[in-house]
Design an enzyme around this catalytic site. Structure first.
Site: not given
Ligand code: NDP
Ligand SMILES: O=C(O)C1=N[C@H](C(=O)O)C[C@H](O)C1
Length: 250
Positions: A8, A12, A85, A109-110, A112, A142, A146
């Site tokens: 990914g 973001k 994540c 972990s949901g 980090m 959020h 999201k």
């Molecule tokens: N555990 C933690 O602390 C955190 C977890 N997260 C989680 O991480 C994940 C990513 O967050 P974020 O970076 O904000 O999301 P984004 O949508 O900005 O990024 C996701 C990336 O994964 C790609 N991707 C790969 N396969 C797929 C698919 N089948 N469908 C859609 N996207 C796909 C997207 O491509 P494309 O855009 O071309 O679809 C994009 O580049 C989320 O699940 C979020 O909740 C986020 C922040 C903190």
């Molecule tokens: O998608 C996000 O941005 C985030 N996702 C995580 C969640 O689903 O809890 C963690 C964080 O709050 C940001």
């Protein structure tokens, strides 16, 4: 020197982690993402796991729930430890993560951040003391991009409280209606989406004539990146198993 496979990488979180890995001379990066790059990245990127032809030491994943089965296929094939994540995972995928972790080190972990992992303990203590008389409600906020709701963190908080209460609670997602009286055994979970809010979680313990509210606010995505990189450096040294951020932060 650790070579990290970032799943990914153009999302973001992927962009933040890329920036953070570039700040470290002891970490190198390869990426995988279905999204075509806006400009040529300065690291190797693959469009699918099947195309990857460079060995990495550990995986950091911030992608999408539909990507996780392919990620786990790759992990099973290569035995490369993975920090997962991504949120919005259903029970089938969670069960597969548990299964795969019997042969390779995995961490899921949901959230980090250090703060949320402390909050998990604080809400368990509060639940232990207050559960008989207080209602528990969780509100998460959020950004408007999201995809999944409620957040993975809200589920972690609700599960931590429920575990403390011998799984006696049921989850109610949002509320509307004319005759929907709150039941004692509910934990209410509410998702707000708007603007560029990074991530906010409030756990409300509401009793008779008093309310305790415990809040966490992430003000930058870098807290999640820092935790993910720390987790990757931890995981690469571990035996097969399923680890949590609590193990990393001990
Ligand atoms: N555990 C933690 O602390 C955190 C977890 N997260 C989680 O991480 C994940 C990513 O967050 P974020 O970076 O904000 O999301 P984004 O949508 O900005 O990024 C996701 C990336 O994964 C790609 N991707 C790969 N396969 C797929 C698919 N089948 N469908 C859609 N996207 C796909 C997207 O491509 P494309 O855009 O071309 O679809 C994009 O580049 C989320 O699940 C979020 O909740 C986020 C922040 C903190
Ligand atoms: O998608 C996000 O941005 C985030 N996702 C995580 C969640 O689903 O809890 C963690 C964080 O709050 C940001």
């Amino acid at each position: 020197m650790l070579n990290i496979l970032l799943c990914g990488c153009f999302g973001k979180m992927g962009q933040i982690v890329t920036e953070m890995l570039h700040e470290r001379s002891d970490l190198t990066l390869i990426g995988v993402d279905v999204m075509p790059p806006k400009q040529q990245p300065d690291f190797p990127v693959f469009r699918s796991f099947d195309e990857i032809n460079i060995k990495s030491d550990v995986i950091i994943d911030f992608s999408h729930h539909t990507m996780i089965n392919a990620l786990l296929d790759y992990v099973e094939r290569t035995k490369i430890p993975a920090v997962i994540c991504t949120t919005g995972l259903d029970e089938t995928i969670l069960a597969r993560i548990r299964e795969v972790s019997k042969s390779v080190a995995l961490l899921h972990s949901g959230n980090m951040s250090l703060g949320i992992n402390l909050l998990l303990k604080l809400v368990q203590k509060a639940a232990e003391v207050l559960s008989q008389t207080f209602d528990v409600e969780i509100v998460e906020r959020h950004h408007n991009k999201k995809l999944d709701s409620p957040s993975g963190t809200a589920f972690m908080l609700a599960n931590a409280i429920n575990e403390e209460l011998n799984n006696s609670k049921t989850f109610t997602y949002g509320r509307h209606g004319k005759d929907t009286l709150r039941k004692k055994e509910e934990i209410g979970i509410h998702a707000v989406r708007g603007g560029t809010i990074v991530g906010e979680h409030s756990v409300i313990f509401a009793g008779v004539d008093e309310v305790i509210e415990i809040n966490h606010r992430a003000t930058s995505r870098r807290v999640f990146g820092t935790g993910a990189i720390k987790a990757a450096e931890f995981l690469v040294l571990q035996q097969p198993g399923l680890y949590s951020m609590d193990d990393v932060l001990k």
